[in-house]
Design a protein around this motif. Structure first.
Motif, PDB file in Angstrom:
ATOM      1  N   ASP A 571       0.826  -1.197   0.000  1.00 34.44           N
ATOM      2  CA  ASP A 571       0.000   0.000   0.000  1.00 34.44           C
ATOM      3  C   ASP A 571       0.872   1.263   0.000  1.00 34.44           C
ATOM      4  O   ASP A 571       1.982   1.260   0.535  1.00 34.44           O
ATOM      5  CB  ASP A 571      -0.888  -0.020   1.247  1.00 34.44           C
ATOM      6  CG  ASP A 571      -2.062   0.929   1.156  1.00 34.44           C
ATOM      7  OD1 ASP A 571      -2.317   1.455   0.061  1.00 34.44           O
ATOM      8  OD2 ASP A 571      -2.749   1.124   2.177  1.00 34.44           O
ATOM      9  N   PHE A 575       1.731   5.708  -4.526  1.00 30.87           N
ATOM     10  CA  PHE A 575       0.660   6.697  -4.459  1.00 30.87           C
ATOM     11  C   PHE A 575       1.179   8.123  -4.554  1.00 30.87           C
ATOM     12  O   PHE A 575       0.483   9.021  -5.012  1.00 30.87           O
ATOM     13  CB  PHE A 575      -0.117   6.505  -3.151  1.00 30.87           C
ATOM     14  CG  PHE A 575      -1.284   7.431  -2.969  1.00 30.87           C
ATOM     15  CD1 PHE A 575      -2.428   7.275  -3.727  1.00 30.87           C
ATOM     16  CD2 PHE A 575      -1.236   8.466  -2.052  1.00 30.87           C
ATOM     17  CE1 PHE A 575      -3.512   8.134  -3.569  1.00 30.87           C
ATOM     18  CE2 PHE A 575      -2.304   9.325  -1.880  1.00 30.87           C
ATOM     19  CZ  PHE A 575      -3.451   9.158  -2.641  1.00 30.87           C
ATOM     20  N   GLU A 615      -0.522   0.662  -4.412  1.00 29.14           N
ATOM     21  CA  GLU A 615      -1.641   1.596  -4.521  1.00 29.14           C
ATOM     22  C   GLU A 615      -1.252   2.753  -5.426  1.00 29.14           C
ATOM     23  O   GLU A 615      -0.106   3.177  -5.471  1.00 29.14           O
ATOM     24  CB  GLU A 615      -2.015   2.141  -3.140  1.00 29.14           C
ATOM     25  CG  GLU A 615      -3.148   3.148  -3.169  1.00 29.14           C
ATOM     26  CD  GLU A 615      -3.317   3.893  -1.853  1.00 29.14           C
ATOM     27  OE1 GLU A 615      -4.327   4.610  -1.716  1.00 29.14           O
ATOM     28  OE2 GLU A 615      -2.451   3.775  -0.973  1.00 29.14           O
ATOM     29  N   GLY A 630      -5.619   2.015  -8.542  1.00 26.50           N
ATOM     30  CA  GLY A 630      -5.946   3.401  -8.270  1.00 26.50           C
ATOM     31  C   GLY A 630      -5.881   4.302  -9.478  1.00 26.50           C
ATOM     32  O   GLY A 630      -6.525   5.351  -9.502  1.00 26.50           O
ATOM     33  N   LYS A 634      -9.499   6.830  -8.748  1.00 32.20           N
ATOM     34  CA  LYS A 634      -8.796   7.179  -7.525  1.00 32.20           C
ATOM     35  C   LYS A 634      -9.747   7.154  -6.335  1.00 32.20           C
ATOM     36  O   LYS A 634     -10.965   7.202  -6.487  1.00 32.20           O
ATOM     37  CB  LYS A 634      -8.163   8.568  -7.657  1.00 32.20           C
ATOM     38  CG  LYS A 634      -7.133   8.671  -8.774  1.00 32.20           C
ATOM     39  CD  LYS A 634      -6.673  10.083  -9.000  1.00 32.20           C
ATOM     40  CE  LYS A 634      -5.819  10.606  -7.875  1.00 32.20           C
ATOM     41  NZ  LYS A 634      -4.500   9.939  -7.828  1.00 32.20           N
ATOM     42  N   SER A 635      -9.176   7.123  -5.161  1.00 36.88           N
ATOM     43  CA  SER A 635      -9.972   7.245  -3.942  1.00 36.88           C
ATOM     44  C   SER A 635     -10.484   8.676  -3.823  1.00 36.88           C
ATOM     45  O   SER A 635      -9.717   9.628  -3.945  1.00 36.88           O
ATOM     46  CB  SER A 635      -9.110   6.900  -2.725  1.00 36.88           C
ATOM     47  OG  SER A 635      -9.797   7.187  -1.529  1.00 36.88           O
ATOM     48  N   HIS A 704      -8.834   1.863  -7.497  1.00 40.53           N
ATOM     49  CA  HIS A 704      -8.659   1.838  -6.051  1.00 40.53           C
ATOM     50  C   HIS A 704      -9.703   0.890  -5.478  1.00 40.53           C
ATOM     51  O   HIS A 704     -10.837   0.819  -5.970  1.00 40.53           O
ATOM     52  CB  HIS A 704      -8.860   3.246  -5.478  1.00 40.53           C
ATOM     53  CG  HIS A 704      -8.525   3.377  -4.032  1.00 40.53           C
ATOM     54  ND1 HIS A 704      -9.403   3.023  -3.040  1.00 40.53           N
ATOM     55  CD2 HIS A 704      -7.400   3.815  -3.401  1.00 40.53           C
ATOM     56  CE1 HIS A 704      -8.849   3.253  -1.860  1.00 40.53           C
ATOM     57  NE2 HIS A 704      -7.625   3.726  -2.057  1.00 40.53           N
TER      58      HIS A 704
END
Length: 829
Positions: A571, A575, A615, A630, A634-635, A704
């Motif tokens: 994770d 990112f 991620e 992701g 995306k988140s 994600h």
């Protein structure tokens, strides 16, 4: 490159205008106005002419006061109108167009000229006092004495180089350029076509400060002016942010910080002009990455680890299961009858030391008054048993005198002590010593694990990536890992080294480290002298440059079990959430932070032969990872209170909990998405596959985990169409209940998507075009003979002599041609 200079008098300075010769192959996909609803050749009119016509009719015009201009002659490729060698056309397409430039040092405005059209590449900033203004055959340079900033503008083969340097060793910041256009291509995730006067984009972007390394999948943007796009590539994107405003339209300024702890005091941009075509923009950037030596194809990665090919045509499945024993593994009448035995009293002795203890204690008390066991009671007991089974102090020889072969191997000291061996010992202690209560251990959890994998395989899914919440899922059911390997699936576990919790107060397993000293000695300190808080403000952020020993320790323990993991998911590392660490004992820059993250990903990959993903997937990690979650969505739930916190809202994502140990509500609950998020993140009309145009044959990218294929109500069909169009692996969260809910839809989609993806995944995405005026019809091409045309609209679209219904995709390739409309159960659409 030869320079030809002409001197133009002005009141403040003298200058020279520069022409950069570049070639660009015409691909026939540049967006132009076309209102037709049929025909294969129509393309989208995405932008009116926002350029400024040169009143003189000549590129460059007359330089005014304080403006520098000059001219350069090169040997750029001529534009192609068709025909010729395909390879030379591709090379031409990946190069910028020729242009003149005009820069004003006082306000740092920059105008580019192409075919008589003026492109305002950078708007005027506040005027600053300048000095040491120099022009010559190698460009223009000056300094801002008050800001202690130096600037150099230099024409290169097919781009303009702009270098901005800080002259002191103190903390400094400088904002440039100021960008305003009617349309942008920005790599927000996969890529977005941002329309600057559209209300949803204005609402979403107004006031946003987007850190480039985190918010953008690739460090560039393109602004559109009429027939042309101006591409800015940020060569040093650390500590750089795009600061947006929307009054009256979307615009932004770019700020770069030069912290005192960093020795790098120079920021560089490459500025290109391309056709108004996102594919042309992306191909210039792809060539740039290749020139840096950082581009690695999937097949090159597979040359180092052939297991990478197990990802080709494979859906990505998170297989959930938090229990170490399930209700099906227990004889409940016998369980009730054994309440007063020594073994059961030992089980109950951990009530006060267990997170589930209070609830479990109440349930055990209830059982003494009942002649049945309710379902919720069974799951409460199994959750409690899972906690005690994972304890290192659960086994007591006086309580569990009977041993089997597996227990004796642990008790006799065969192998190093580990959580994996302890869990197996505890499970067997229960089953061997309470055989009337517990079924044999090798049958525990079969229905949710090995049995489920068998059904997935029988449904036609020949290859899959299987992700576990934690490596402990394989510890409690080793047969799961072995079955996945047998079926040709890549089994990996979720892992993270981003946050660390206070020793003894860890809230999740990845934030627990055997070296307790890391919590005080190896965390990130902000410029205010305080430790940077961990995820969800729990614990602290671990400095990656100090974490590699912990990585080696954890991975050595896990892989030392002999369980056949084939993949690993780390994770956060891809990112882009990276830090300057101001701890006096271990000052660390963002550059060092990121390098350490890539080092640990490579260590896990190379030491254990694992197919590694992370991620996000921003392109600084593209040469290291094989897959990422992701890029494709995306988140964003954290941006909105209804999605993130308001449990009474229809938009609420759900709790990170499942009382039965399966898929948490956060992943299983289907939700609608409100504006402006629906337009920004879900409306395919604003998607543009910038990342795929650069990296389709290098990195496999999906969503994600918040936004799996079925997550959004009313969007599943279009998302499946897009999965074909952009070659995106579906992402699912499964347990037994979710498989029964979605299995038929998954199997039907897989038959089409997987076959297409196996053909597309190792090819460059070579073409992209909007075919309709609203962006609802799009075309992608992969190599010479594979194409997809998707219709996200309601009305049918005719492509040549083929009619494509709404919410469908046409697939054309060697030996295949079909129109695919996803078939879904009504409740899953």
């Amino acid at each position: 490159m030869r320079l030809r200079k002409r001197i133009i008098t002005g009141l403040c300075l003298f200058g020279a205008c520069v022409l950069v010769n570049v070639g660009c192959g015409a691909r026939g996909t540049a967006p132009v106005e076309d209102g037709s609803r049929d025909g294969a050749g129509g393309v989208l009119g995405v932008e009116g002419d926002r350029g400024m016509e040169d009143p003189s009719g000549t590129a460059g015009g007359a330089a005014g006061q304080g403006i520098l201009s000059g001219e350069a002659l090169g040997t750029g490729l001529a534009r192609e109108s068709g025909g010729g060698n395909a390879d030379s056309k591709e090379d031409a397409w990946a190069r910028g167009l020729e242009f003149d430039y005009e820069v004003n040092p006082e306000d740092f405005s920059l105008t580019l000229y192409v075919d008589g059209q003026a492109l305002p590449a950078a708007g005027a900033s506040d005027e600053r006092r300048t000095e040491r203004v120099k022009t010559g055959e190698d460009g223009v340079s000056w300094r801002y004495p008050e800001e202690k900033i130096r600037v150099a503008v230099k024409p290169e083969e097919d781009y303009l180089s702009v270098e901005i340097g800080a002259e002191t060793e103190e903390d400094q910041a400088f904002r440039w350029p100021e960008i305003s256009a009617g349309l942008y291509y920005i790599p927000l995730g996969e890529g977005k076509r941002v329309v600057s006067d559209q209300e949803e984009w204005k609402l979403f972007l107004d006031g946003q400060e987007l850190a480039v390394n985190e918010a953008l999948s690739m460090p560039f943007w393109a602004s559109v002016y009429g027939d042309y796009a101006v591409l800015f590539i940020m060569e040093h994107p650390y500590r750089t942010s795009l600061n947006f405003s929307a009054g009256p339209e979307v615009s932004f300024g770019v700020e770069h910080r030069y912290p005192a702890i960093s020795s790098n005091r120079t920021n560089r941009y490459r500025i290109y002009v391309t056709e108004n075509d996102p594919a042309a923009v992306a191909k210039v950037y792809r060539r740039y990455v290749q020139e840096t030596g950082e581009f690695v194809t999937l097949e090159e990665k597979a040359g180092d680890n052939p297991a990478v090919r197990n990802l080709y045509g494979a859906p990505h499945i998170y297989l959930h299961g938090d229990l170490a024993v399930s209700p099906e593994d227990i004889n409940w009448p016998a369980f009730r009858q054994a309440m007063d035995t020594p073994a059961m009293r030992h089980i109950m002795s951990f009530f006060d030391q267990s997170e589930m203890g209070t609830e479990a204690k109440a349930v055990f008390a209830e059982l003494g008054k009942q002649d049945y066991v309710a379902e919720y009671q069974k799951y409460t007991i199994c959750s409690y048993l899972t906690e005690v089974i994972k304890r290192g102090d659960f086994y007591e020889p006086e309580v569990f005198p009977e041993h089997n072969e597996e227990m004796r191997a642990v008790l006799d000291g065969q192998g190093e002590p580990s959580p994996y061996r302890q869990i197996g010992l505890n499970q067997n202690a229960l089953a061997v010593n309470m055989p009337d209560v517990f079924h044999p251990v090798n049958t525990w959890l079969d229905k949710e694990t090995t049995g489920l994998l068998t059904e997935i395989k029988e449904a036609g899914i020949g290859q899959a990536w299987i992700g576990l919440n934690s490596w402990e899922q394989a510890f409690v059911k080793p047969e799961l890992a072995r079955q996945a390997e047998k079926q040709g699936y890549l089994l990996g576990a979720y892992d993270s080294y981003h946050s660390i919790h206070e020793p003894g107060k860890e809230q999740w397993i990845t934030a627990k480290f055997s070296d307790a000293g890391l919590y005080e000695d190896a965390v990130v300190t902000g410029p205010d002298g305080e430790p940077v808080k961990g995820f969800k403000n729990v614990g602290r952020k671990l400095n990656p440059t100090l974490a590699l020993p912990a990585v080696k320790s954890r991975m050595g323990e896990i892989m030392g079990t002999g369980l056949p993991f084939g993949s690993w998911f780390v994770d956060c590392d891809a990112f882009g959430e990276i830090y300057d660490d101001y701890s006096p004992e271990h000052v660390t820059t963002q550059e060092q932070d990121l390098a350490a993250r890539m080092e640990r990903l490579a260590y896990i990959r190379d030491t254990y032969g694992l197919v590694v993903g992370s991620e996000g997937g921003n392109d600084f990690a593209a040469s290291t990872v094989a897959f990422a979650h992701g890029i494709e969505m995306k988140s964003f739930a954290w941006m909105d209170q209804d999605m993130n916190e308001n449990r009474d809202s229809e938009y609420y994502m759900g709790k990170y909990y499942n009382s039965k140990g399966g898929v948490p509500e956060h992943f299983s609950r289907r939700v609608p998405v409100k504006e402006p998020y629906r337009t920004v993140f879900l409306d395919p009309r604003y998607d543009v596959p910038l990342f795929k145009l650069v990296y389709n044959d290098s990195v496999i990218t999906s969503y994600h985990w918040d936004w799996s294929t079925f997550k959004v109500k009313g969007a599943t069909g279009d998302r499946m169409v897009r999965e074909v169009l952009y070659n995106v692996p579906p992402l699912y969260h499964l347990d037994r209940a979710e498989w029964e809910r979605y299995g038929d839809d998954i199997a039907r989609h897989h038959k089409v998507w997987s076959d297409f993806s196996k053909r597309a995944v190792t090819r460059e995405m070579t073409e992209f075009a909007y075919l309709s005026g609203d962006g609802a019809v799009q075309m992608t091409g992969y190599g010479q003979d594979l194409r997809a045309v998707a219709n996200f609209g309601e009305e049918a679209w005719r492509y040549g002599d083929i009619e494509i219904p709404g919410h469908s995709v046409l697939i054309q390739g060697k030996g295949m041609e079909l129109v695919y409309t996803p078939e879904l159960k009504e409740e899953n659409r």
